[in-house]
Design a protein around this motif. Structure first.
Motif, PDB file in Angstrom:
ATOM      1  N   UNK A 113       4.352   1.636  -7.146  1.00  0.00           N
ATOM      2  CA  UNK A 113       4.716   0.915  -8.361  1.00  0.00           C
ATOM      3  C   UNK A 113       4.183  -0.509  -8.270  1.00  0.00           C
ATOM      4  N   UNK A 114       3.577  -1.024  -9.350  1.00  0.00           N
ATOM      5  CA  UNK A 114       3.087  -2.412  -9.321  1.00  0.00           C
ATOM      6  C   UNK A 114       4.219  -3.405  -9.055  1.00  0.00           C
ATOM      7  N   UNK A 115       3.875  -4.494  -8.418  1.00  0.00           N
ATOM      8  CA  UNK A 115       4.873  -5.493  -8.031  1.00  0.00           C
ATOM      9  C   UNK A 115       5.612  -6.054  -9.244  1.00  0.00           C
ATOM     10  N   UNK A 116       4.904  -6.286 -10.348  1.00  0.00           N
ATOM     11  CA  UNK A 116       5.556  -6.792 -11.560  1.00  0.00           C
ATOM     12  C   UNK A 116       6.631  -5.847 -12.063  1.00  0.00           C
ATOM     13  N   UNK A 117       6.361  -4.554 -12.008  1.00  0.00           N
ATOM     14  CA  UNK A 117       7.343  -3.551 -12.431  1.00  0.00           C
ATOM     15  C   UNK A 117       8.536  -3.545 -11.488  1.00  0.00           C
ATOM     16  N   UNK A 118       8.289  -3.708 -10.197  1.00  0.00           N
ATOM     17  CA  UNK A 118       9.392  -3.775  -9.230  1.00  0.00           C
ATOM     18  C   UNK A 118      10.307  -4.966  -9.523  1.00  0.00           C
ATOM     19  N   UNK A 119       9.706  -6.106  -9.877  1.00  0.00           N
ATOM     20  CA  UNK A 119      10.508  -7.274 -10.223  1.00  0.00           C
ATOM     21  C   UNK A 119      11.369  -6.995 -11.451  1.00  0.00           C
ATOM     22  N   UNK A 120      10.784  -6.379 -12.483  1.00  0.00           N
ATOM     23  CA  UNK A 120      11.548  -6.058 -13.695  1.00  0.00           C
ATOM     24  C   UNK A 120      12.688  -5.089 -13.393  1.00  0.00           C
ATOM     25  N   UNK A 121      12.400  -4.052 -12.618  1.00  0.00           N
ATOM     26  CA  UNK A 121      13.441  -3.085 -12.253  1.00  0.00           C
ATOM     27  C   UNK A 121      14.557  -3.744 -11.443  1.00  0.00           C
ATOM     28  N   UNK A 122      14.180  -4.658 -10.568  1.00  0.00           N
ATOM     29  CA  UNK A 122      15.164  -5.371  -9.763  1.00  0.00           C
ATOM     30  C   UNK A 122      16.067  -6.219 -10.662  1.00  0.00           C
ATOM     31  N   UNK A 123      15.480  -6.912 -11.625  1.00  0.00           N
ATOM     32  CA  UNK A 123      16.270  -7.712 -12.567  1.00  0.00           C
ATOM     33  C   UNK A 123      17.227  -6.848 -13.368  1.00  0.00           C
ATOM     34  N   UNK A 124      16.742  -5.691 -13.828  1.00  0.00           N
ATOM     35  CA  UNK A 124      17.591  -4.758 -14.580  1.00  0.00           C
ATOM     36  C   UNK A 124      18.739  -4.270 -13.696  1.00  0.00           C
ATOM     37  N   UNK A 125      18.441  -3.937 -12.450  1.00  0.00           N
ATOM     38  CA  UNK A 125      19.487  -3.458 -11.532  1.00  0.00           C
ATOM     39  C   UNK A 125      20.562  -4.517 -11.322  1.00  0.00           C
ATOM     40  N   UNK A 126      20.166  -5.777 -11.164  1.00  0.00           N
ATOM     41  CA  UNK A 126      21.152  -6.843 -10.992  1.00  0.00           C
ATOM     42  C   UNK A 126      22.050  -6.965 -12.221  1.00  0.00           C
TER      43      UNK A 126
ATOM     44  N   UNK B  76       0.828  -1.204   0.000  1.00  0.00           N
ATOM     45  CA  UNK B  76       0.000   0.000   0.000  1.00  0.00           C
ATOM     46  C   UNK B  76       0.866   1.259   0.000  1.00  0.00           C
ATOM     47  N   UNK B  77       2.096   1.154   0.450  1.00  0.00           N
ATOM     48  CA  UNK B  77       2.994   2.301   0.524  1.00  0.00           C
ATOM     49  C   UNK B  77       3.828   2.490  -0.740  1.00  0.00           C
ATOM     50  N   UNK B  78       3.846   1.488  -1.614  1.00  0.00           N
ATOM     51  CA  UNK B  78       4.680   1.540  -2.814  1.00  0.00           C
ATOM     52  C   UNK B  78       3.791   1.817  -4.024  1.00  0.00           C
TER      53      UNK B  78
ATOM     54  N   UNK C  60      15.044  -8.220   2.347  1.00  0.00           N
ATOM     55  CA  UNK C  60      14.159  -7.601   3.343  1.00  0.00           C
ATOM     56  C   UNK C  60      12.768  -7.322   2.768  1.00  0.00           C
ATOM     57  N   UNK C  61      12.718  -6.830   1.533  1.00  0.00           N
ATOM     58  CA  UNK C  61      11.411  -6.553   0.921  1.00  0.00           C
ATOM     59  C   UNK C  61      10.643  -7.847   0.644  1.00  0.00           C
ATOM     60  N   UNK C  62      11.346  -8.898   0.281  1.00  0.00           N
ATOM     61  CA  UNK C  62      10.689 -10.194   0.086  1.00  0.00           C
ATOM     62  C   UNK C  62      10.009 -10.628   1.383  1.00  0.00           C
ATOM     63  N   UNK C  63      10.749 -10.521   2.479  1.00  0.00           N
ATOM     64  CA  UNK C  63      10.174 -10.918   3.765  1.00  0.00           C
ATOM     65  C   UNK C  63       9.021  -9.998   4.173  1.00  0.00           C
TER      66      UNK C  63
END
Length: 168
Positions: free
Chosen positions: A74-87, A70-72, A119-122
Motif C-alpha cells: 500500500x502506498x505510504x500516503x494511503x497508509x497515513x490516511x488509513x491511520x488517521x481514519x483508525x484514530x 518494499x514489503x508493504x 514502531x513503523x515510523x521508526x
C-alpha cells in the motif's frame, strides 16, 4: 411517586478523557494531513542529495540496506490516511455510550495502534530529523500513557444513586 435506581454505572467524561480525545484528534490530523499531502503531491519529502536525487544509495545502483516499504503493498500516503481514519474511529468508539461495554477492547486497540504507529515510523523514517514526526510520536506516547491510566481508573457511579433503593 416512586423512583427506582439501578446498579448501572454512569459513564463520565472528565479532564483525562478530554485530554485523550484531544491527543487522538491531534495525531489523526497529523496523519490525515500527511496522507493528503502525499496522495496529492507525489512522494514524501526525502532528504535531497547531490544533483537533486534522494539521498541514499548510489545513482543507478541498488539501494543500500533494507527498506520496509518494499514489503508493504500500500502506498505510504494511503497508509497515513488509513491511520488517521483508525484514530478517529477508535477515539469516537472509546467513549461512545452505546459501545461502553467494549471500552476495554477499544482502549487496547487504540494503545496497539499508537504503538504500531511509533514502531513503523521508526522502521520507515529511522531517526532522521522530522519535527512534525517527532512531535506526533510524543503525542502518541502520551496517548498510550493516559490510556493506561484511564484503564486503571475505577468506574464511577452517580453520586446520588443508591443501588436498589426506592423512594415514595
Amino acid at each position: 411517586m416512586s423512583h427506582v435506581y439501578s446498579n448501572r454505572v454512569r459513564q463520565t467524561i472528565g479532564l483525562l478523557q478530554i485530554v485523550i480525545l484531544v491527543l487522538v484528534a491531534i495525531t489523526a490530523y497529523v496523519h490525515f494531513s500527511r496522507g493528503v499531502a502525499m496522495s496529492s503531491g507525489g512522494p514524501p519529502r526525502l532528504p535531497v542529495g547531490a544533483a537533486g536525487r534522494p539521498a541514499g544509495g548510489p545513482p543507478g545502483g541498488a539501494p543500500r540496506g533494507f527498506n520496509i516499504m518494499q514489503l508493504i503493498p500500500i502506498p505510504l500516503g494511503t497508509l497515513f490516511l488509513l491511520n488517521g481514519i483508525a484514530y478517529i474511529v477508535l477515539g469516537v468508539a472509546l467513549y461512545l455510550p452505546a459501545l461502553s461495554q467494549y471500552q476495554p477492547i477499544v482502549r487496547g486497540l487504540l494503545i496497539a495502534l499508537a504503538a504500531v504507529t511509533i514502531l513503523m515510523y521508526l522502521a520507515i523514517v529511522g531517526v532522521r530529523t522530522n519535527p512534525t514526526g517527532w512531535i506526533d510520536k510524543v503525542v502518541e506516547v502520551s496517548l498510550i500513557v493516559l490510556l493506561l491510566i484511564d484503564a486503571r481508573r475505577p468506574a464511577t457511579a452517580p453520586a446520588n444513586a443508591m443501588p436498589n433503593a426506592r423512594t415514595t
